[in-house]
Design an enzyme around this catalytic site. Structure first.
Site, PDB file in Angstrom:
ATOM      1  CB  CYS A  43      -6.149  -1.180   4.966  1.00 53.09           C
ATOM      2  SG  CYS A  43      -4.352  -1.802   5.112  1.00 53.09           S
TER       3      CYS A  43
ATOM      4  CB  CYS B  18      -1.851   1.347   6.161  1.00 51.96           C
ATOM      5  SG  CYS B  18      -1.401   0.603   4.538  1.00 51.96           S
TER       6      CYS B  18
ATOM      7  CD  GLU C  53      -2.033   3.816   3.399  1.00 57.20           C
ATOM      8  OE1 GLU C  53      -3.203   4.103   3.538  1.00 57.20           O
ATOM      9  OE2 GLU C  53      -1.675   3.340   2.218  1.00 57.20           O
TER      10      GLU C  53
ATOM     11  CG  HIS D 223      -2.011  -0.937   1.082  1.00 56.20           C
ATOM     12  ND1 HIS D 223      -2.982  -1.066   2.078  1.00 56.20           N
ATOM     13  CD2 HIS D 223      -2.245  -1.978   0.282  1.00 56.20           C
ATOM     14  CE1 HIS D 223      -3.861  -2.176   1.756  1.00 56.20           C
ATOM     15  NE2 HIS D 223      -3.528  -2.367   0.536  1.00 56.20           N
TER      16      HIS D 223
END
Length: 148
Positions: free
Chosen positions: A105, A108, A79, A77
């Site tokens: 999410c 993260c 992040e 992801h």
């Protein structure tokens, strides 16, 4: 008109997401401290591996809905990539703000908490209630970005 800081850094996150190699959704992230960019990230496969744009999406082929079974994805992801880039280059992000083009999410969120992020400014919703609960419990300031 000159943008305020949140608009400025969110626009940077929007630019970062244009590098995404995800077939399903493009996300960008920028980590900022004292009005200085420390790291950026976008979602995609790890360095040196085939991109999903090249070989297709495993999750799509398996019919996995958004927000579920994160481990069945080649990509990281945005992040995660931003946090990893900071660590890779020896940049402390303790006390920083994370700007991201989508609500984090749970994976993260946990990384942001343990990395010392103190504020998350995000766009959009993501089907992950636990992520928001954990961020609030960790006393991280949450700001849903207002484009106006």
């Amino acid at each position: 008109m000159r943008p305020d800081w949140d608009h400025y850094f969110m626009e940077m996150a929007e630019i970062a997401k244009t590098r995404s190699t995800c077939c399903r959704r493009q996300v960008g992230a920028v980590i900022v401290k004292n009005k200085r960019i420390l790291a950026t990230g976008y979602n995609g496969a790890p360095s040196g591996t085939a991109h999903c744009l090249e070989i297709g999406c495993i999750r799509q082929k398996m019919g996995i809905p958004s927000g579920q079974r994160h481990e069945l994805c080649r990509g990281l992801h945005a992040e995660q990539n931003a946090i990893i880039q900071a660590a890779y280059h020896g940049v402390s992000i303790e006390g920083a703000t994370l700007y991201v083009t989508l609500q984090p999410c749970v994976l993260c969120a946990k990384m942001a908490i343990n990395a010392g992020i103190k504020k998350v400014v995000f766009k959009g919703d993501y089907p992950d209630i636990l992520s928001m609960e954990l961020l609030r419990e960790a006393d991280i300031e949450l700001v849903q970005f207002d484009e106006n």
